[in-house]
Enzyme design. Structure first.
Site, short mmCIF file in Angstrom:
data_model
loop_
_atom_site.label_atom_id
_atom_site.label_comp_id
_atom_site.label_asym_id
_atom_site.label_seq_id
_atom_site.Cartn_x
_atom_site.Cartn_y
_atom_site.Cartn_z
N GLU A 80 0.82 -1.20 0.00
CA GLU A 80 0.00 0.00 0.00
C GLU A 80 0.86 1.26 0.00
O GLU A 80 1.87 1.34 0.69
CB GLU A 80 -0.92 0.01 1.22
CG GLU A 80 -1.91 -1.14 1.27
CD GLU A 80 -2.97 -1.06 0.20
OE1 GLU A 80 -3.12 0.01 -0.41
OE2 GLU A 80 -3.67 -2.08 -0.01
N CYS A 143 -7.50 -2.52 8.51
CA CYS A 143 -6.20 -2.52 7.83
C CYS A 143 -5.67 -1.09 7.70
O CYS A 143 -4.54 -0.80 8.08
CB CYS A 143 -6.33 -3.17 6.45
SG CYS A 143 -6.62 -4.95 6.49
N HIS A 165 -1.37 -5.81 1.49
CA HIS A 165 -2.55 -6.66 1.37
C HIS A 165 -2.21 -7.90 0.54
O HIS A 165 -1.42 -7.81 -0.42
CB HIS A 165 -3.70 -5.90 0.70
CG HIS A 165 -4.59 -5.19 1.67
ND1 HIS A 165 -4.75 -3.82 1.67
CD2 HIS A 165 -5.38 -5.66 2.67
CE1 HIS A 165 -5.60 -3.47 2.63
NE2 HIS A 165 -6.00 -4.57 3.25
#
Length: 212
Positions: A80, A143, A165
């Site tokens: 991310e 998350c 992820h």
């Protein structure tokens, strides 16, 4: 020798397993070139998630922290790029919390960027033929909450951190319609990812952007 703390969430949303936790458990104690992995199990609970990882950071004093979570619908390992200061939970967390449009950290900045070399990570995994791409949204569930909270905690520290992820496991796809990845491949990918972080103090300049 770099210490790499890798965290994985417990199951949530009615699932009996979480590939993030299953994968990091396999990496506990793994020796890397210039590093070693230690792990932490994280509750899928709004407040406890950050506290749990902060406690692990204070216990292990890692050089690198890699927080990992599952993302249904994704076919690749996705580091991310950015965490945003918003909690907007589509479903309740495991503690029954379901905030709507609330900040992760009151009066915190709008966003934090990862301090992991996400382009170098994608390059390393592509060389090993493991699907990987940069993601520009970590969602607005636990998350992203953890990603933002740990970036905020580490904002004035030299520890590098980012969120990754991973896809569902094949056994989680009861309908047969979701993209999945084998646990062995996820574990291999996360090990290569950790090695890429150790090997790259700064990121490489390659394109990984998206049109929309």
């Amino acid at each position: 020798m770099k210490k790499v703390l890798m965290t994985g969430f417990e199951p949530f949303g009615g699932e009996s397993i979480n590939p993030a936790l299953e994968a990091v458990k396999r990496l506990d104690g793994k020796k890397l070139d210039g590093g070693e992995v230690m792990i932490c199990q994280v509750p899928v609970t709004r407040y406890e998630s950050i506290d749990t990882v902060v406690n692990a950071i204070e216990q292990y004093q890692p050089d690198i922290v890699i927080t990992v979570g599952q993302a249904a619908g994704r076919a690749a390992i996705t580091p991310e790029r950015v965490a945003i200061n918003v909690d907007d939970f589509r479903i309740p967390d495991n503690g029954g919390h379901q905030p709507i449009d609330e900040p992760v950290i009151l009066d915190g900045p709008d966003a934090y960027f990862t301090t992991l070399p996400i382009k170098a990570i994608t390059s390393a995994l592509h060389k090993a033929s493991i699907p990987c791409q940069v993601s520009n949204t970590a969602g607005t569930f636990v998350c992203n909450h953890l990603f933002y909270g740990i970036q905020h905690y580490l904002r004035d520290k030299s520890v590098r951190h980012g969120f990754v992820h991973i896809p569902l496991l094949p056994e989680q796809d009861a309908s047969g319609n979701q993209p999945t990845m084998s646990l062995d491949l996820i574990v291999e990918g996360l090990a290569l990812l950790a090695q890429a972080v150790i090997d790259n103090e700064s990121d490489v300049a390659i394109t990984a952007g998206q049109i929309c």
